[in-house]
Design a protein around this motif. Structure first.
Motif, PDB file in Angstrom:
ATOM      1  N   GLU A  77       0.819  -1.217   0.000  1.00 49.23           N
ATOM      2  CA  GLU A  77       0.000   0.000   0.000  1.00 49.23           C
ATOM      3  C   GLU A  77       0.853   1.267   0.000  1.00 49.23           C
ATOM      4  OE1 GLU A  77      -2.938  -0.379   3.103  1.00 49.23           O
ATOM      5  OE2 GLU A  77      -3.765  -2.212   2.214  1.00 49.23           O
ATOM      6  N   THR A  78       1.389   1.624  -1.163  1.00 46.15           N
ATOM      7  CA  THR A  78       2.123   2.883  -1.321  1.00 46.15           C
ATOM      8  C   THR A  78       1.398   3.732  -2.361  1.00 46.15           C
ATOM      9  OG1 THR A  78       3.508   2.080  -3.130  1.00 46.15           O
ATOM     10  CG2 THR A  78       4.327   1.710  -0.902  1.00 46.15           C
ATOM     11  N   ALA A  79       1.702   5.048  -2.340  1.00 43.71           N
ATOM     12  CA  ALA A  79       1.018   5.989  -3.238  1.00 43.71           C
ATOM     13  C   ALA A  79       1.303   5.685  -4.709  1.00 43.71           C
ATOM     14  CB  ALA A  79       1.419   7.413  -2.906  1.00 43.71           C
ATOM     15  N   GLY A  80       2.453   5.080  -4.981  1.00 47.25           N
ATOM     16  CA  GLY A  80       2.818   4.838  -6.380  1.00 47.25           C
ATOM     17  C   GLY A  80       2.296   3.529  -6.929  1.00 47.25           C
ATOM     18  N   ASN A  81       1.799   2.658  -6.068  1.00 46.32           N
ATOM     19  CA  ASN A  81       1.304   1.360  -6.525  1.00 46.32           C
ATOM     20  C   ASN A  81      -0.186   1.415  -6.835  1.00 46.32           C
ATOM     21  OD1 ASN A  81       3.806   0.205  -6.266  1.00 46.32           O
ATOM     22  ND2 ASN A  81       3.372  -0.853  -4.334  1.00 46.32           N
ATOM     23  N   LEU A  82      -0.653   0.428  -7.580  1.00 46.33           N
ATOM     24  CA  LEU A  82      -2.073   0.307  -7.896  1.00 46.33           C
ATOM     25  C   LEU A  82      -2.618  -1.000  -7.329  1.00 46.33           C
ATOM     26  CD1 LEU A  82      -2.176   1.362 -11.671  1.00 46.33           C
ATOM     27  CD2 LEU A  82      -3.122   2.644  -9.724  1.00 46.33           C
ATOM     28  N   ALA A  83      -3.764  -0.902  -6.660  1.00 47.66           N
ATOM     29  CA  ALA A  83      -4.504  -2.103  -6.260  1.00 47.66           C
ATOM     30  C   ALA A  83      -5.532  -2.361  -7.348  1.00 47.66           C
ATOM     31  CB  ALA A  83      -5.193  -1.881  -4.919  1.00 47.66           C
ATOM     32  N   PHE A  84      -5.718  -3.621  -7.720  1.00 46.03           N
ATOM     33  CA  PHE A  84      -6.676  -3.925  -8.780  1.00 46.03           C
ATOM     34  C   PHE A  84      -7.187  -5.340  -8.628  1.00 46.03           C
ATOM     35  CE2 PHE A  84      -4.390  -6.902 -11.473  1.00 46.03           C
ATOM     36  CZ  PHE A  84      -3.084  -6.737 -11.051  1.00 46.03           C
ATOM     37  N   GLY A  85      -8.260  -5.621  -9.319  1.00 49.24           N
ATOM     38  CA  GLY A  85      -8.811  -6.972  -9.286  1.00 49.24           C
ATOM     39  C   GLY A  85     -10.219  -6.960  -9.855  1.00 49.24           C
ATOM     40  N   THR A  86     -10.899  -8.060  -9.688  1.00 50.38           N
ATOM     41  CA  THR A  86     -12.293  -8.116 -10.115  1.00 50.38           C
ATOM     42  C   THR A  86     -13.205  -8.196  -8.907  1.00 50.38           C
ATOM     43  OG1 THR A  86     -12.084 -10.501 -10.329  1.00 50.38           O
ATOM     44  CG2 THR A  86     -11.883  -9.209 -12.364  1.00 50.38           C
ATOM     45  N   SER A  87     -14.440  -7.791  -9.119  1.00 54.69           N
ATOM     46  CA  SER A  87     -15.483  -7.857  -8.095  1.00 54.69           C
ATOM     47  C   SER A  87     -16.685  -8.517  -8.756  1.00 54.69           C
ATOM     48  CB  SER A  87     -15.796  -6.426  -7.644  1.00 54.69           C
ATOM     49  OG  SER A  87     -17.054  -6.352  -7.024  1.00 54.69           O
ATOM     50  N   ILE A  88     -17.295  -9.451  -8.065  1.00 56.50           N
ATOM     51  CA  ILE A  88     -18.439 -10.181  -8.627  1.00 56.50           C
ATOM     52  C   ILE A  88     -19.588 -10.093  -7.631  1.00 56.50           C
ATOM     53  CG2 ILE A  88     -19.278 -12.412  -9.495  1.00 56.50           C
ATOM     54  CD1 ILE A  88     -15.689 -12.432  -9.173  1.00 56.50           C
ATOM     55  N   VAL A  89     -20.655  -9.377  -8.003  1.00 52.47           N
ATOM     56  CA  VAL A  89     -21.845  -9.282  -7.144  1.00 52.47           C
ATOM     57  C   VAL A  89     -22.899 -10.200  -7.756  1.00 52.47           C
ATOM     58  CG1 VAL A  89     -23.550  -7.770  -6.068  1.00 52.47           C
ATOM     59  CG2 VAL A  89     -21.279  -6.866  -6.634  1.00 52.47           C
ATOM     60  N   ALA A 167      -9.475  -0.581 -10.353  1.00 50.57           N
ATOM     61  CA  ALA A 167      -8.106  -0.193 -10.013  1.00 50.57           C
ATOM     62  C   ALA A 167      -8.140   1.127  -9.244  1.00 50.57           C
ATOM     63  CB  ALA A 167      -7.249  -0.054 -11.261  1.00 50.57           C
ATOM     64  N   PHE A 168      -7.311   1.215  -8.210  1.00 47.81           N
ATOM     65  CA  PHE A 168      -7.203   2.453  -7.428  1.00 47.81           C
ATOM     66  C   PHE A 168      -5.831   2.540  -6.777  1.00 47.81           C
ATOM     67  CE2 PHE A 168      -7.661   0.708  -3.086  1.00 47.81           C
ATOM     68  CZ  PHE A 168      -8.240  -0.522  -3.337  1.00 47.81           C
ATOM     69  N   ARG A 169      -5.479   3.735  -6.334  1.00 51.63           N
ATOM     70  CA  ARG A 169      -4.196   3.959  -5.683  1.00 51.63           C
ATOM     71  C   ARG A 169      -4.089   3.044  -4.472  1.00 51.63           C
ATOM     72  NH1 ARG A 169      -2.562   9.879  -3.549  1.00 51.63           N
ATOM     73  NH2 ARG A 169      -2.510   8.859  -1.523  1.00 51.63           N
ATOM     74  N   ALA A 170      -2.987   2.293  -4.405  1.00 45.83           N
ATOM     75  CA  ALA A 170      -2.906   1.181  -3.449  1.00 45.83           C
ATOM     76  C   ALA A 170      -2.912   1.598  -1.986  1.00 45.83           C
ATOM     77  CB  ALA A 170      -1.667   0.333  -3.740  1.00 45.83           C
TER      78      ALA A 170
END
Ligand SMILES: O=P(O)(O)OC[C@H]1O[C@H](O)[C@H](O)[C@@H](O)[C@@H]1O
Ligand SMILES: [Fe+2]
Length: 204
Positions: A77-89, A167-170
């Motif tokens: 979790e740093t400002a330069g990294n990206l968190a991403f993935g899929t979400s299934i509702v 995707a969002f800022r990690a």
């Protein structure tokens, strides 16, 4: 010169905060990965978050339905990294209210997020601390931009799983705070066979 894909093609050791280049598979059919486990959210984890508590209890008397699942890859979790993935509702309702995610503000409030819909139909419900709200439609191929300061919740208004890639800022973090108790100002319910956005009776 040969290139072996999916291997570290360099000599220096990885910076622990920055992952090496990598690729991950998410199915276009069901959103799931073949290598990464998902996190699952069941109705017991959302007790009190749907407007109709009696409907929640009635559903729980029959079991504990899986409402949604998503991937959290553990990117540092740093400002330069990206968190991403899929979400299934998954499709379904608690009373008249469509299955949805818990929803959250980002802990770093002014951080945005983008979602790309792969499958299904639904809405991204958003609201900011000033009480302004918005809803954008999800359908396959549609990208939804959630600006900073907006809490966001995915709602499945269709009959198929609602699958999105995000995707969002990690380092943004998740702030559930008020959302877990009084929810969003608006809820999405079925009225006359179609989705309607109405006032949340639990919103104080
Ligand atoms: O955290 P929830 O509101 O339950 O939503 C579950 C997940 O949905 C999306 O995929 C978000 O991008 C994730 O950051 C979030 O954790
Ligand atoms: Fe988010």
């Amino acid at each position: 010169m040969s290139f072996a894909p999916n291997q570290a093609n360099r000599a220096t050791p990885a910076n622990p905060a920055n992952p090496d280049p990598f690729a991950v598979y998410f199915s276009l059919n069901n959103g799931l990965s073949d290598t990464k486990p998902s996190l699952k959210r069941y109705l017991t984890q959302m007790k009190g978050m749907y407007a109709d508590d009696a409907a929640t209890e009635a559903l729980l008397a029959q079991g504990n339905p899986l409402l949604y699942e998503f991937h959290e890859l553990g990117i540092t979790e740093t400002a330069g990294n990206l968190a991403f993935g899929t979400s299934i509702v998954y499709p379904g309702k608690v009373g008249d209210e469509y299955y949805m995610t818990k929803g959250h503000f980002h802990t770093v409030l002014d951080t945005a997020e983008v979602y790309y819909c792969i499958g299904g139909r639904g809405l991204m419900l958003m609201e900011n601390p000033e009480g302004e709200w918005d809803a954008q439609e999800f359908s396959p191929g549609k990208a939804v931009y959630v600006p900073g300061r907006y809490a966001h919740r995915s709602v499945n208004t269709g009959t198929e799983p609602l699958i999105t890639f995000y995707a969002f800022r990690a380092d943004a973090g998740h702030d559930y705070g008020s959302i877990e108790t009084k929810g969003f100002r608006k809820i999405v319910v079925e009225q006359g066979g179609k989705p309607a956005i109405v006032d949340n009776p639990k919103w104080a």
